[in-house]
Design a protein around this motif. Sequence first.
Motif, PDB file in Angstrom:
ATOM      1  N   SER A   1       0.770  -1.172  -0.243  1.00  0.00           N
ATOM      2  CA  SER A   1      -0.038   0.047   0.079  1.00  0.00           C
ATOM      3  C   SER A   1       0.926   1.170   0.119  1.00  0.00           C
ATOM      4  CB  SER A   1      -1.019   0.072   1.234  1.00  0.00           C
ATOM      5  OG  SER A   1      -1.638  -1.224   1.204  1.00  0.00           O
ATOM      6  N   THR A   2       1.936   1.181   0.641  1.00  0.00           N
ATOM      7  CA  THR A   2       2.764   2.418   0.763  1.00  0.00           C
ATOM      8  C   THR A   2       3.477   2.665  -0.576  1.00  0.00           C
ATOM      9  OG1 THR A   2       3.619   1.807   3.256  1.00  0.00           O
ATOM     10  CG2 THR A   2       4.870   3.345   1.921  1.00  0.00           C
ATOM     11  N   VAL A   3       3.830   1.985  -1.483  1.00  0.00           N
ATOM     12  CA  VAL A   3       4.399   2.000  -2.868  1.00  0.00           C
ATOM     13  C   VAL A   3       3.246   2.433  -3.680  1.00  0.00           C
ATOM     14  CG1 VAL A   3       5.254   0.894  -4.750  1.00  0.00           C
ATOM     15  CG2 VAL A   3       5.951   0.136  -2.459  1.00  0.00           C
TER      16      VAL A   3
ATOM     17  N   LEU B   1      -0.598  19.513  -5.073  1.00  0.00           N
ATOM     18  CA  LEU B   1       0.680  18.910  -4.722  1.00  0.00           C
ATOM     19  C   LEU B   1       1.027  18.773  -3.133  1.00  0.00           C
ATOM     20  CD1 LEU B   1       2.568  20.837  -7.450  1.00  0.00           C
ATOM     21  CD2 LEU B   1       2.121  18.069  -7.483  1.00  0.00           C
ATOM     22  N   ALA B   2       0.366  19.718  -2.550  1.00  0.00           N
ATOM     23  CA  ALA B   2       0.965  19.538  -1.033  1.00  0.00           C
ATOM     24  C   ALA B   2       0.098  18.750  -0.425  1.00  0.00           C
ATOM     25  CB  ALA B   2       0.195  21.103  -0.252  1.00  0.00           C
TER      26      ALA B   2
ATOM     27  N   GLY C   1       0.006  13.769   2.329  1.00  0.00           N
ATOM     28  CA  GLY C   1      -0.530  12.268   2.514  1.00  0.00           C
ATOM     29  C   GLY C   1       0.274  11.236   2.452  1.00  0.00           C
ATOM     30  N   LEU C   2       1.446  11.253   1.670  1.00  0.00           N
ATOM     31  CA  LEU C   2       2.546  10.548   1.465  1.00  0.00           C
ATOM     32  C   LEU C   2       3.286  10.240   2.665  1.00  0.00           C
ATOM     33  CD1 LEU C   2       3.782   8.502  -0.308  1.00  0.00           C
ATOM     34  CD2 LEU C   2       5.291  10.043  -1.119  1.00  0.00           C
ATOM     35  N   GLY C   3       3.392  11.503   3.355  1.00  0.00           N
ATOM     36  CA  GLY C   3       4.205  11.326   4.341  1.00  0.00           C
ATOM     37  C   GLY C   3       3.506  10.584   5.517  1.00  0.00           C
TER      38      GLY C   3
ATOM     39  N   LEU D   1      -2.765  12.711   9.028  1.00  0.00           N
ATOM     40  CA  LEU D   1      -2.032  13.321   7.852  1.00  0.00           C
ATOM     41  C   LEU D   1      -2.655  13.055   6.671  1.00  0.00           C
ATOM     42  CD1 LEU D   1       1.860  13.559   9.139  1.00  0.00           C
ATOM     43  CD2 LEU D   1       0.095  15.392   9.104  1.00  0.00           C
ATOM     44  N   VAL D   2      -2.828  11.426   6.520  1.00  0.00           N
ATOM     45  CA  VAL D   2      -3.455  11.346   5.322  1.00  0.00           C
ATOM     46  C   VAL D   2      -4.935  11.816   5.129  1.00  0.00           C
ATOM     47  CG1 VAL D   2      -4.363   9.230   4.029  1.00  0.00           C
ATOM     48  CG2 VAL D   2      -2.473   8.997   5.171  1.00  0.00           C
TER      49      VAL D   2
END
Length: 303
Positions: free
Chosen positions: A89-91, A116-117, A122-124, A265-266
């Motif tokens: 899921s992370t990839v 983009l932000a 979300g990725l973080g 965060l997500v």
Amino acid sequence: MRWVALTAVAPVAWGTNYFVTHEFLPADRPLYGAALRALPAGLVLLALCRRLPHGAWWWRSAVLGLLNMSVFFVLVYTASQLLPTSVASTVMAVAPLTMMLMAWPLVSERPRAAHLAGAAIGLGGVCLMLLSGVDAVSVPGVLTSAAAMLVSSFGFILAKRWSAGVDVLASTAWQLTAGGLFLLPVAAAVEGGPPALSGQTALAFGYVTLIATALAFAAWFTGLRHLPTGTVGLIGLLNPVTGVLLGTVVAKEAMTVQQLGGLVLVLAGVVLGRPKRAGRQDTAQAAPRPEHVSEPRQRVARR
């Protein structure tokens, strides 16, 4: 927001698909696994819409079916067996940024700063939720998952580019059917006869086919038609969130403070990339110009 809610069905269903595939489906039959996921789902949707491809959609269905269904499903099935659900899921969480960058040249959608932000935040959050406590990671599994992310991102943007003038349910059915028909002879040649299905495995395939494929892809392509690519990509971050919540509820895993912070965060990234409401300025631009009033005034001024 109703399109956001509908689109969210897809990543939530896909988040459960990693778990179901890893736990209940045969690990050594990725081609049959992908074929039995795509073809029955396509035939179900085809029976509902009762439409065949026409004109350019014969070859477009073949191209999209090969990218979005055949190649993508095989790669996802393989990655689900090689990697823990969290890592896979992370990839795939890199997909929002990939889709935004591909949408710029292909469908002329320049990514907004908010998108983009939101993708970065979300990725973080996904990394914070999922990357703790993983001792060893399969490099082939990571490469397979990354390939699935790239192939699907390109295929989804192509589907958005070609979506005008065709019913979403019909185009989804054509892609799934074409992808399944591509896979079936290849699976028979490479893997031999179809796998024997126990009652539990048949139920798992039924869930993957109807919920994680037919319903999920119809919702996803509907979202791509009605929402900006950046917004749809960020909604896809609900995929790893589903994986974490599924582990907490089903596997009785304790949610740590780190995971809870990542979850926040997500969700913040998804909210940041939500579509803007039409304001007064947009309404004024969309309103027709009252030419029957302004034209006589111009004539009086000239006189």
